[in-house]
Design a protein around this motif. Structure first.
Motif, mmCIF file in Angstrom:
data_model
loop_
_atom_site.group_PDB
_atom_site.id
_atom_site.type_symbol
_atom_site.label_atom_id
_atom_site.label_comp_id
_atom_site.label_asym_id
_atom_site.label_seq_id
_atom_site.Cartn_x
_atom_site.Cartn_y
_atom_site.Cartn_z
ATOM 1 N N SER A 138 -13.829 17.656 -0.294
ATOM 2 C CA SER A 138 -13.940 16.352 0.359
ATOM 3 C C SER A 138 -12.583 15.649 0.353
ATOM 4 C CB SER A 138 -14.995 15.504 -0.341
ATOM 5 O OG SER A 138 -14.763 15.470 -1.728
ATOM 6 N N CYS A 139 -12.438 14.673 1.218
ATOM 7 C CA CYS A 139 -11.184 13.937 1.370
ATOM 8 C C CYS A 139 -10.850 13.185 0.078
ATOM 9 C CB CYS A 139 -11.317 12.952 2.530
ATOM 10 S SG CYS A 139 -9.876 11.894 2.755
ATOM 11 N N PRO A 140 -9.615 13.330 -0.427
ATOM 12 C CA PRO A 140 -9.256 12.625 -1.652
ATOM 13 C C PRO A 140 -9.068 11.126 -1.451
ATOM 14 C CG PRO A 140 -7.351 13.775 -0.787
ATOM 15 C CD PRO A 140 -8.525 14.174 0.067
ATOM 16 N N PHE A 141 -8.978 10.704 -0.202
ATOM 17 C CA PHE A 141 -8.801 9.281 0.088
ATOM 18 C C PHE A 141 -10.140 8.554 0.163
ATOM 19 C CE2 PHE A 141 -5.002 11.342 1.661
ATOM 20 C CZ PHE A 141 -4.000 10.533 1.163
ATOM 21 N N CYS A 142 -11.087 9.094 0.948
ATOM 22 C CA CYS A 142 -12.344 8.368 1.183
ATOM 23 C C CYS A 142 -13.585 9.139 0.737
ATOM 24 C CB CYS A 142 -12.477 7.989 2.652
ATOM 25 S SG CYS A 142 -12.868 9.381 3.747
ATOM 26 N N GLY A 143 -13.451 10.421 0.378
ATOM 27 C CA GLY A 143 -14.594 11.238 -0.012
ATOM 28 C C GLY A 143 -15.331 11.848 1.160
ATOM 29 N N GLY A 144 -14.821 11.649 2.369
ATOM 30 C CA GLY A 144 -15.472 12.147 3.576
ATOM 31 C C GLY A 144 -15.365 13.656 3.737
ATOM 32 N N CYS A 203 -12.716 18.934 8.042
ATOM 33 C CA CYS A 203 -12.941 20.064 8.941
ATOM 34 C C CYS A 203 -11.597 20.590 9.424
ATOM 35 C CB CYS A 203 -13.824 19.661 10.114
ATOM 36 S SG CYS A 203 -13.092 18.425 11.195
ATOM 37 N N ILE A 204 -11.612 21.813 9.915
ATOM 38 C CA ILE A 204 -10.404 22.428 10.452
ATOM 39 C C ILE A 204 -10.326 22.112 11.938
ATOM 40 C CG2 ILE A 204 -9.244 24.622 10.928
ATOM 41 C CD1 ILE A 204 -10.523 25.661 8.322
ATOM 42 N N SER A 205 -9.157 21.649 12.353
ATOM 43 C CA SER A 205 -8.910 21.305 13.745
ATOM 44 C C SER A 205 -7.861 22.258 14.302
ATOM 45 C CB SER A 205 -8.405 19.854 13.812
ATOM 46 O OG SER A 205 -8.059 19.508 15.117
ATOM 47 N N GLU A 206 -8.068 22.711 15.515
ATOM 48 C CA GLU A 206 -7.155 23.648 16.168
ATOM 49 C C GLU A 206 -6.490 22.963 17.344
ATOM 50 O OE1 GLU A 206 -8.020 27.452 18.870
ATOM 51 O OE2 GLU A 206 -8.628 27.749 16.781
ATOM 52 N N CYS A 222 -9.925 14.699 7.998
ATOM 53 C CA CYS A 222 -11.120 14.059 7.454
ATOM 54 C C CYS A 222 -11.898 13.457 8.621
ATOM 55 C CB CYS A 222 -10.747 12.976 6.446
ATOM 56 S SG CYS A 222 -12.181 12.023 5.884
ATOM 57 N N GLU A 223 -13.179 13.771 8.695
ATOM 58 C CA GLU A 223 -14.009 13.259 9.789
ATOM 59 C C GLU A 223 -14.226 11.753 9.703
ATOM 60 O OE1 GLU A 223 -17.495 15.717 9.398
ATOM 61 O OE2 GLU A 223 -16.602 17.303 10.621
ATOM 62 N N GLN A 234 -9.812 10.092 9.137
ATOM 63 C CA GLN A 234 -8.862 10.741 10.048
ATOM 64 C C GLN A 234 -7.523 11.120 9.415
ATOM 65 O OE1 GLN A 234 -10.122 11.496 13.253
ATOM 66 N NE2 GLN A 234 -11.906 10.775 12.150
ATOM 67 N N ILE A 235 -7.440 11.093 8.075
ATOM 68 C CA ILE A 235 -6.251 11.610 7.398
ATOM 69 C C ILE A 235 -6.102 13.072 7.813
ATOM 70 C CG2 ILE A 235 -5.316 12.284 5.141
ATOM 71 C CD1 ILE A 235 -5.128 9.316 5.430
ATOM 72 N N THR A 236 -4.868 13.508 8.092
ATOM 73 C CA THR A 236 -4.635 14.850 8.619
ATOM 74 C C THR A 236 -3.596 15.596 7.780
ATOM 75 O OG1 THR A 236 -5.065 13.989 10.835
ATOM 76 C CG2 THR A 236 -3.990 16.128 10.696
#
Length: 121
Positions: free
Chosen positions: A70-76, A79-82, A95-96, A99-101
């Motif tokens: 899960s995202c370390p910022f928000c816990g969200g 997913c992998i984006s191409e 992060c869904e 939106q941290i990338t």
């Protein structure tokens, strides 16, 4: 232009982070990048929002079906984006929710390893 503010270190590599100011579609926007390029925030016209999003941390750590923590910022959920750039396919983790990338790579295992690394692990 880099702006001096009080930011937490990167949760992935513990490196310093910086706020950058840029012009996008005629508007002043801000974003934060880790100095090692591990991760960046989405750009926003609201500087305080970008700072608050970066400095937020979640204690939630769970792995999804893709093997991403899960995202370390928000816990969200992450997913992998191409995406394609100059005829080459790259992947990043996003992060869904916030939106941290992550940084981009052409190797899926590399980006999963970068995303799943947490400072102190």
């Amino acid at each position: 232009m880099v702006i001096a503010v009080n930011l937490k270190n990167c949760p992935f590599c513990n490196s310093k982070a910086s706020v950058y100011e840029s012009i996008y579609e005629g508007k002043k926007v801000f974003f934060i990048d880790c100095e090692n390029g591990c991760v960046s925030t989405p750009a926003s016209e609201n500087l305080q929002l970008v700072i608050d999003d970066w400095n937020k941390r979640s204690d939630l750590i769970k792995e999804n079906d893709d093997g991403l923590l899960s995202c370390p910022f928000c816990g969200g959920n992450a997913c992998i984006s191409e995406f394609d750039c100059e005829g080459k396919t790259f992947l990043s983790v996003i992060c869904e929710d916030c939106q941290i990338t992550s940084q981009a790579s052409d190797n899926e295992q590399d980006i999963i390893k970068i995303w799943n690394n947490r400072h102190g692990d």
